[in-house]
Structure formats: C-alpha cells, structure tokens
Design an enzyme around this catalytic site. Sequence first.
Site, PDB file in Angstrom:
ATOM      1  N   LYS A  16       1.178  -1.324   0.283  1.00 21.55           N
ATOM      2  CA  LYS A  16       0.207   0.163  -0.407  1.00 21.55           C
ATOM      3  C   LYS A  16       1.007   1.303  -0.168  1.00 21.55           C
ATOM      4  O   LYS A  16       1.851   0.818   0.199  1.00 21.55           O
ATOM      5  CB  LYS A  16      -0.703   0.205   1.901  1.00 21.55           C
ATOM      6  CG  LYS A  16      -2.138  -1.638   0.961  1.00 21.55           C
ATOM      7  CD  LYS A  16      -2.906  -1.445   1.967  1.00 21.55           C
ATOM      8  CE  LYS A  16      -3.668  -2.672   1.881  1.00 21.55           C
ATOM      9  NZ  LYS A  16      -4.913  -2.559   2.872  1.00 21.55           N
ATOM     10  N   TYR A  54     -12.410  -3.636  -4.044  1.00 24.88           N
ATOM     11  CA  TYR A  54     -12.911  -3.291  -2.688  1.00 24.88           C
ATOM     12  C   TYR A  54     -14.438  -3.233  -2.529  1.00 24.88           C
ATOM     13  O   TYR A  54     -14.771  -3.520  -1.473  1.00 24.88           O
ATOM     14  CB  TYR A  54     -12.616  -2.733  -1.540  1.00 24.88           C
ATOM     15  CG  TYR A  54     -10.965  -2.589  -0.873  1.00 24.88           C
ATOM     16  CD1 TYR A  54     -10.461  -3.397  -0.141  1.00 24.88           C
ATOM     17  CD2 TYR A  54     -10.002  -1.206  -2.030  1.00 24.88           C
ATOM     18  CE1 TYR A  54      -8.750  -3.398  -0.137  1.00 24.88           C
ATOM     19  CE2 TYR A  54      -8.514  -1.845  -1.999  1.00 24.88           C
ATOM     20  CZ  TYR A  54      -8.108  -2.442  -0.188  1.00 24.88           C
ATOM     21  OH  TYR A  54      -7.043  -2.880  -0.180  1.00 24.88           O
ATOM     22  N   PHE A  62     -15.650   2.029   6.774  1.00 25.48           N
ATOM     23  CA  PHE A  62     -14.630   2.535   6.910  1.00 25.48           C
ATOM     24  C   PHE A  62     -14.431   2.404   4.059  1.00 25.48           C
ATOM     25  O   PHE A  62     -13.118   2.242   3.670  1.00 25.48           O
ATOM     26  CB  PHE A  62     -13.200   1.401   6.725  1.00 25.48           C
ATOM     27  CG  PHE A  62     -14.040   0.210   7.080  1.00 25.48           C
ATOM     28  CD1 PHE A  62     -12.725  -0.812   5.263  1.00 25.48           C
ATOM     29  CD2 PHE A  62     -13.993  -0.965   7.881  1.00 25.48           C
ATOM     30  CE1 PHE A  62     -13.262  -1.663   4.937  1.00 25.48           C
ATOM     31  CE2 PHE A  62     -14.219  -1.960   7.013  1.00 25.48           C
ATOM     32  CZ  PHE A  62     -13.538  -2.505   6.023  1.00 25.48           C
ATOM     33  N   ARG A  90      -1.342 -14.665   3.600  1.00 23.38           N
ATOM     34  CA  ARG A  90      -2.026 -14.101   4.743  1.00 23.38           C
ATOM     35  C   ARG A  90      -1.389 -14.232   6.280  1.00 23.38           C
ATOM     36  O   ARG A  90      -1.728 -13.544   7.154  1.00 23.38           O
ATOM     37  CB  ARG A  90      -2.985 -15.223   4.896  1.00 23.38           C
ATOM     38  CG  ARG A  90      -4.417 -14.596   3.248  1.00 23.38           C
ATOM     39  CD  ARG A  90      -5.240 -13.969   3.189  1.00 23.38           C
ATOM     40  NE  ARG A  90      -6.314 -13.310   4.367  1.00 23.38           N
ATOM     41  CZ  ARG A  90      -7.144 -12.342   4.336  1.00 23.38           C
ATOM     42  NH1 ARG A  90      -7.357 -11.118   3.932  1.00 23.38           N
ATOM     43  NH2 ARG A  90      -8.063 -12.017   5.567  1.00 23.38           N
ATOM     44  N   THR A  96      -5.348  -7.622  10.438  1.00 21.93           N
ATOM     45  CA  THR A  96      -5.354  -6.958   9.532  1.00 21.93           C
ATOM     46  C   THR A  96      -4.595  -5.226  10.459  1.00 21.93           C
ATOM     47  O   THR A  96      -3.797  -4.176   9.414  1.00 21.93           O
ATOM     48  CB  THR A  96      -6.875  -6.706   9.541  1.00 21.93           C
ATOM     49  OG1 THR A  96      -7.414  -7.752   8.980  1.00 21.93           O
ATOM     50  CG2 THR A  96      -6.922  -5.323   9.126  1.00 21.93           C
ATOM     51  N   ARG A 110       2.442  -6.926   8.327  1.00 24.61           N
ATOM     52  CA  ARG A 110       2.011  -5.791   9.435  1.00 24.61           C
ATOM     53  C   ARG A 110       2.853  -5.202  10.658  1.00 24.61           C
ATOM     54  O   ARG A 110       2.831  -4.651  11.223  1.00 24.61           O
ATOM     55  CB  ARG A 110       0.498  -6.329   9.578  1.00 24.61           C
ATOM     56  CG  ARG A 110      -0.126  -5.853   7.707  1.00 24.61           C
ATOM     57  CD  ARG A 110      -1.609  -6.795   8.197  1.00 24.61           C
ATOM     58  NE  ARG A 110      -2.390  -5.871   6.749  1.00 24.61           N
ATOM     59  CZ  ARG A 110      -3.663  -7.062   6.563  1.00 24.61           C
ATOM     60  NH1 ARG A 110      -4.257  -7.815   7.068  1.00 24.61           N
ATOM     61  NH2 ARG A 110      -4.127  -6.785   5.545  1.00 24.61           N
ATOM     62  N   ASN A 120      -1.899  -0.388   6.860  1.00 26.20           N
ATOM     63  CA  ASN A 120      -1.607  -1.912   7.149  1.00 26.20           C
ATOM     64  C   ASN A 120      -0.586  -2.429   6.610  1.00 26.20           C
ATOM     65  O   ASN A 120      -0.643  -3.878   6.427  1.00 26.20           O
ATOM     66  CB  ASN A 120      -2.613  -2.413   8.282  1.00 26.20           C
ATOM     67  CG  ASN A 120      -3.843  -3.234   7.124  1.00 26.20           C
ATOM     68  OD1 ASN A 120      -3.554  -2.240   5.434  1.00 26.20           O
ATOM     69  ND2 ASN A 120      -4.396  -3.685   6.990  1.00 26.20           N
ATOM     70  N   HIS A 123      -1.862  -6.307   1.156  1.00 28.82           N
ATOM     71  CA  HIS A 123      -3.402  -6.487   1.203  1.00 28.82           C
ATOM     72  C   HIS A 123      -2.842  -8.275   0.533  1.00 28.82           C
ATOM     73  O   HIS A 123      -1.573  -8.850   0.064  1.00 28.82           O
ATOM     74  CB  HIS A 123      -4.070  -5.803  -0.296  1.00 28.82           C
ATOM     75  CG  HIS A 123      -5.202  -6.534  -0.587  1.00 28.82           C
ATOM     76  ND1 HIS A 123      -6.701  -6.688  -0.354  1.00 28.82           N
ATOM     77  CD2 HIS A 123      -5.175  -7.324  -1.716  1.00 28.82           C
ATOM     78  CE1 HIS A 123      -7.578  -7.910  -0.770  1.00 28.82           C
ATOM     79  NE2 HIS A 123      -6.360  -8.111  -1.681  1.00 28.82           N
ATOM     80  N   GLU A 134      -8.996 -10.538  -8.345  1.00 27.00           N
ATOM     81  CA  GLU A 134      -7.956  -9.698  -8.324  1.00 27.00           C
ATOM     82  C   GLU A 134      -6.685  -9.352  -9.412  1.00 27.00           C
ATOM     83  O   GLU A 134      -6.782  -8.019  -9.710  1.00 27.00           O
ATOM     84  CB  GLU A 134      -7.813  -9.711  -6.389  1.00 27.00           C
ATOM     85  CG  GLU A 134      -8.457  -9.118  -5.870  1.00 27.00           C
ATOM     86  CD  GLU A 134      -8.045  -9.621  -4.096  1.00 27.00           C
ATOM     87  OE1 GLU A 134      -8.963  -9.483  -3.510  1.00 27.00           O
ATOM     88  OE2 GLU A 134      -7.368  -9.404  -4.297  1.00 27.00           O
TER      89      GLU A 134
END
Length: 156
Positions: A16, A54, A62, A90, A96, A110, A120, A123, A134
């Site tokens: 990000k 998203y 959010f 993950r 998160t 993270r 964070n 993704h 995606e």
Amino acid sequence: RNELTRKSERTYAMLKPEVIPKMGKILSFIEGKGFKFNRMMLTKISATRAAEFYKEHLGRPFYEKLVNYISSGPVLAMELLAPSAVRYWRINLGPTDPVVARSDAPNTVRGLFGTDTTYNAAHGSDSPEAAARELNLIFNNLSSHYESSYTIKTLC
Ligand code: RTP
Ligand code: MG
C-alpha cells in the site's frame, strides 16, 4: 533427492502507498519466505478501480476512506507464487490491525511495517477465487513469467 516439485498457487499481494518508500525491506522479507515474484507492477490505481477492487466492503464505515487511500499514491501490485500461496501469504501478512500484529504475530509484514488499521502495509487475497478476480482486475492480460510448478529446495 533434495528437491520437491509441488503444484503452486497464485495470490495477489499489494504493498500500500505508505510503505512504498521502504518496499526494499518488505520485498526482502517476502523473498526470504520463499515466494516467487511472478508479476510485479508499480502503479497507481484509479478511484474507480479501487472501488471495484474493494466492492465486497461497499457499505462498511471504512469503505470510502479505504478507496481514497488506496488510490492516493503508488502501490506495488504483485502476483506471488508458492504452495498454498493464498493461506501462506495471509499468515505472513498478519492480523489486519498492526497494533494487534505487534503483540500476536510480530514477525509479519503488518507487525513489522504497518502503522494502523488503515495504513496496514499490504493486502492479501482471502481465497483462490478472490486472487483470480483481483489479479485479473489489476494485471489485465499482462503475461506471467513462471510456469505453474514450484520447486522447493529442502534440507533432507
Ligand atoms: P486486506 O483485504 O487488505 O488483505 O486486509 P484484511 O483481509 O485483513 O482486512 P479486510 O477486512 O478485508 O479489510 C480490507 C481493508 O480495509 C481496511 N480496514 N479498515 N475499521 C477500519 O478502519 C478498517 N477495517 C478494515 C484495512 O486497510 C484492510 O486491510
Ligand atoms: Mg480482505
């Protein structure tokens, strides 16, 4: 011998905007976990495409903040390849909320590089179906480098 070939899986990972200045450290972390970088692109995602990306969160409090943030600067879009890549990425991403990550799973992207629930760091797709959606949305029909097998060097 000391190499196993397993069917690989693909996942979509994305650094990000806030971590783009320290992407080198994060790429080293990802490389150290054994992922292959199959496709990679530094790009800016339009607000329209971010809203589509998203859309499962449409209506959540959010959502707008998230769409605005993701389209606010460059992101590093990646197709990562590994056995069980979706689950494995993950796990390496961590919870998160980076504050939770720092106490429960500190050695994660993270935990190491995130700030808060919005900033964070990265993704990760939450299923192989989400990964396919995606990857198509972000990479269109750009070609992939590796074949879909993955060679693991083991110590045995
Ligand atoms: P991601 O989709 O980014 O890999 O993260 P995730 O599965 O851990 O989290 P998810 O529930 O899918 O949420 C997507 C992203 O929305 C932002 N978010 N903000 N309460 C909040 O302010 C909030 N909750 C979620 C995060 O950036 C999260 O990564
Ligand atoms: Mg998610």
